[in-house]
Design a protein around this motif. Sequence first.
Motif, PDB file in Angstrom:
ATOM      1  N   GLU A  49       0.550  -1.371  -0.215  1.00  0.00           N
ATOM      2  CA  GLU A  49      -0.036   0.123   0.018  1.00  0.00           C
ATOM      3  C   GLU A  49       0.492   1.057  -0.181  1.00  0.00           C
ATOM      4  N   GLU A  50       1.768   1.483   0.524  1.00  0.00           N
ATOM      5  CA  GLU A  50       2.389   2.523   0.845  1.00  0.00           C
ATOM      6  C   GLU A  50       3.602   3.101  -0.368  1.00  0.00           C
ATOM      7  N   PHE A  51       3.893   2.294  -1.694  1.00  0.00           N
ATOM      8  CA  PHE A  51       4.101   2.216  -2.815  1.00  0.00           C
ATOM      9  C   PHE A  51       3.372   2.585  -3.659  1.00  0.00           C
ATOM     10  N   ARG A  52       1.716   1.907  -3.230  1.00  0.00           N
ATOM     11  CA  ARG A  52       0.791   1.453  -4.099  1.00  0.00           C
ATOM     12  C   ARG A  52       0.156   3.058  -4.227  1.00  0.00           C
ATOM     13  N   ASP A  53      -0.110   3.641  -3.071  1.00  0.00           N
ATOM     14  CA  ASP A  53      -0.774   4.765  -2.973  1.00  0.00           C
ATOM     15  C   ASP A  53      -0.313   5.405  -1.456  1.00  0.00           C
ATOM     16  N   THR A  54       0.652   6.192  -1.337  1.00  0.00           N
ATOM     17  CA  THR A  54       1.176   6.759  -0.350  1.00  0.00           C
ATOM     18  C   THR A  54       0.279   7.529   0.520  1.00  0.00           C
ATOM     19  N   ASP A  55      -0.274   8.424  -0.105  1.00  0.00           N
ATOM     20  CA  ASP A  55      -1.351   9.044   1.165  1.00  0.00           C
ATOM     21  C   ASP A  55      -2.246   8.449   1.211  1.00  0.00           C
ATOM     22  N   ARG A  56      -2.831   7.364   1.452  1.00  0.00           N
ATOM     23  CA  ARG A  56      -4.104   6.895   1.733  1.00  0.00           C
ATOM     24  C   ARG A  56      -4.099   5.018   2.884  1.00  0.00           C
ATOM     25  N   GLY A  57      -4.985   4.958   3.732  1.00  0.00           N
ATOM     26  CA  GLY A  57      -5.233   3.756   4.352  1.00  0.00           C
ATOM     27  C   GLY A  57      -5.794   4.033   5.418  1.00  0.00           C
ATOM     28  N   ASP A  58      -6.010   3.302   6.248  1.00  0.00           N
ATOM     29  CA  ASP A  58      -6.239   3.339   7.781  1.00  0.00           C
ATOM     30  C   ASP A  58      -5.728   3.785   8.911  1.00  0.00           C
ATOM     31  N   PRO A 103      -6.124  13.717   3.929  1.00  0.00           N
ATOM     32  CA  PRO A 103      -7.647  13.869   4.160  1.00  0.00           C
ATOM     33  C   PRO A 103      -8.311  11.933   3.986  1.00  0.00           C
ATOM     34  N   ARG A 104      -7.278  11.369   2.873  1.00  0.00           N
ATOM     35  CA  ARG A 104      -7.629   9.994   2.506  1.00  0.00           C
ATOM     36  C   ARG A 104      -7.116   9.017   3.612  1.00  0.00           C
ATOM     37  N   VAL A 105      -6.627   9.187   4.327  1.00  0.00           N
ATOM     38  CA  VAL A 105      -6.287   8.467   5.524  1.00  0.00           C
ATOM     39  C   VAL A 105      -7.569   7.858   6.647  1.00  0.00           C
ATOM     40  N   SER A 106      -7.759   6.834   6.713  1.00  0.00           N
ATOM     41  CA  SER A 106      -8.921   6.846   7.409  1.00  0.00           C
ATOM     42  C   SER A 106      -8.858   6.757   8.903  1.00  0.00           C
ATOM     43  N   LEU A 107      -8.910   7.063   9.649  1.00  0.00           N
ATOM     44  CA  LEU A 107      -8.637   7.402  11.330  1.00  0.00           C
ATOM     45  C   LEU A 107      -9.856   6.119  12.192  1.00  0.00           C
ATOM     46  N   HIS A 108      -9.572   5.538  12.905  1.00  0.00           N
ATOM     47  CA  HIS A 108     -10.062   4.798  13.948  1.00  0.00           C
ATOM     48  C   HIS A 108      -9.507   4.996  15.545  1.00  0.00           C
ATOM     49  N   LEU A 109     -10.809   5.624  16.268  1.00  0.00           N
ATOM     50  CA  LEU A 109     -10.540   5.175  17.726  1.00  0.00           C
ATOM     51  C   LEU A 109     -10.980   5.154  18.154  1.00  0.00           C
ATOM     52  N   GLY A 157       4.628   5.827   5.584  1.00  0.00           N
ATOM     53  CA  GLY A 157       4.661   7.344   5.635  1.00  0.00           C
ATOM     54  C   GLY A 157       3.610   7.878   6.672  1.00  0.00           C
ATOM     55  N   PHE A 158       2.515   8.133   6.134  1.00  0.00           N
ATOM     56  CA  PHE A 158       1.524   8.811   7.593  1.00  0.00           C
ATOM     57  C   PHE A 158       1.812   8.509   8.331  1.00  0.00           C
ATOM     58  N   MET A 159       2.528   7.290   9.247  1.00  0.00           N
ATOM     59  CA  MET A 159       2.057   6.639  10.483  1.00  0.00           C
ATOM     60  C   MET A 159       3.689   7.613  11.188  1.00  0.00           C
ATOM     61  N   TYR A 160       4.228   7.905  11.142  1.00  0.00           N
ATOM     62  CA  TYR A 160       5.977   9.017  10.971  1.00  0.00           C
ATOM     63  C   TYR A 160       5.090   9.949  11.522  1.00  0.00           C
ATOM     64  N   GLU A 161       4.645  10.791  10.248  1.00  0.00           N
ATOM     65  CA  GLU A 161       4.558  11.844  10.576  1.00  0.00           C
ATOM     66  C   GLU A 161       2.920  12.331  10.861  1.00  0.00           C
ATOM     67  N   PHE A 162       2.148  11.170  11.884  1.00  0.00           N
ATOM     68  CA  PHE A 162       0.512  10.502  12.525  1.00  0.00           C
ATOM     69  C   PHE A 162       1.458  11.439  13.750  1.00  0.00           C
ATOM     70  N   MET A 163       2.801  10.769  14.717  1.00  0.00           N
ATOM     71  CA  MET A 163       3.482  10.492  16.117  1.00  0.00           C
ATOM     72  C   MET A 163       4.631  11.996  15.696  1.00  0.00           C
ATOM     73  N   GLN A 164       5.076  12.414  14.437  1.00  0.00           N
ATOM     74  CA  GLN A 164       5.734  13.400  15.299  1.00  0.00           C
ATOM     75  C   GLN A 164       4.571  15.160  15.205  1.00  0.00           C
ATOM     76  N   THR A 165       3.636  15.247  14.274  1.00  0.00           N
ATOM     77  CA  THR A 165       2.429  16.092  14.612  1.00  0.00           C
ATOM     78  C   THR A 165       2.068  16.094  15.842  1.00  0.00           C
ATOM     79  N   PHE A 166       2.618  14.471  16.446  1.00  0.00           N
ATOM     80  CA  PHE A 166       1.848  14.325  18.055  1.00  0.00           C
ATOM     81  C   PHE A 166       2.619  14.799  18.758  1.00  0.00           C
ATOM     82  N   ALA A 167       3.931  14.634  18.702  1.00  0.00           N
ATOM     83  CA  ALA A 167       5.400  14.583  19.157  1.00  0.00           C
ATOM     84  C   ALA A 167       6.522  15.136  18.529  1.00  0.00           C
ATOM     85  N   PRO A 168       6.767  16.664  18.303  1.00  0.00           N
ATOM     86  CA  PRO A 168       7.826  17.533  17.432  1.00  0.00           C
ATOM     87  C   PRO A 168       8.672  16.898  17.115  1.00  0.00           C
ATOM     88  N   HIS A 169       9.387  16.277  18.696  1.00  0.00           N
ATOM     89  CA  HIS A 169      10.597  15.550  18.612  1.00  0.00           C
ATOM     90  C   HIS A 169      10.400  14.128  18.014  1.00  0.00           C
TER      91      HIS A 169
END
Length: 330
Positions: A89-98, A124-130, A286-298
């Motif tokens: 999925e990462e190579f097929r569609d980098t900004d879509r997933g769950d 916007p194309r990543v579905s978040l589940h809490l 990639g978007f998982m790394y981005e989420f972590m850095q959005t939550f904690a910039p360091h």
Amino acid sequence: MDDAVKLRQLSYIHEVSRRGLNVTAAADALYTSQPGVSKQIRMLEEELGVDIFVRNGKHLSEVTPAGKRILEYTDRLLNEVENIRNIAEEFRDTDRGDLSIATTHTQARYALPPVIQRFKGRFPRVSLHLHQGSPPQIAKMAAEGQADFAIATEALEHFEQLVMLPCYHWNRCVLIKPDHPLAQVSRLTLKELAEFPIITYTFGFTGRSKLDQAFAASGLRPDVVLTAVDADVIKTYVRLGLGVGIIADMAYDEKTDADLVCLKADHLFEQSTTHIGFRRGLFLRGFMYEFMQTFAPHLTRELVDSVASIPDHEERAAKTRALIDEMHTL
């Protein structure tokens, strides 16, 4: 028997084990029938030549010694299958997933909304589940692959399968009604606090252990008359005059809680640290790394990878403690 069927059989024994040997519950979770699950498990046992489960009549009663070893490898195999899907999925569609996040009410209600808002603006194309639960439930979900991330203050360190990363420090505040005697106190002490009924978090939630440790270290026994997992519930009972509320300072809002007096308490209690944890070996998109850095910039990709690459649990824990110390100096 083809490999796809065997993989399905492995997913069946994995789910049955995870559901406490309840075949019906496993079948419901897998969207299939209970007889179908039982049949496939029998077929797998016949092919392997060993029993995976001990049976008591029609019911499964325990896992055999061979079954325990098989389930260990099954868990690893299914995790790797999921990683293969994530890589594709990462190579097929980098900004879509769950992205599945298990967390407590406090994090979901107060810490995560601005983070999720920024993240969704970028992906916007990543579905978040809490998923909300207690810290042990949250950690278990991440350790077993039911959630990608666990975010909590308590309990994550007890799961050796998790890579734990410190996100931010926080402390507590004390809430009282304006006519409460403590409203006249300029600098609150633990002794003064212990003289009144206390309403705070349920043990095991939202840094409650630090609160108990502070009172115990001072030889005080607080009169905790009511506990809850939700800061808004605590505030409600403070408004009813049932006691003094002790909550995470992030849960106090100057506008919505203007009818309550907020007293600083960071000099009374040791800081708590919220962590994000994920299963070691999980392929991070990639978007998982981005989420972590959005939550904690360091939490840069390089830092996350450096901690995740440490194979020994104790060494990883030592690295996590060093990161916490570094955060204290910032």
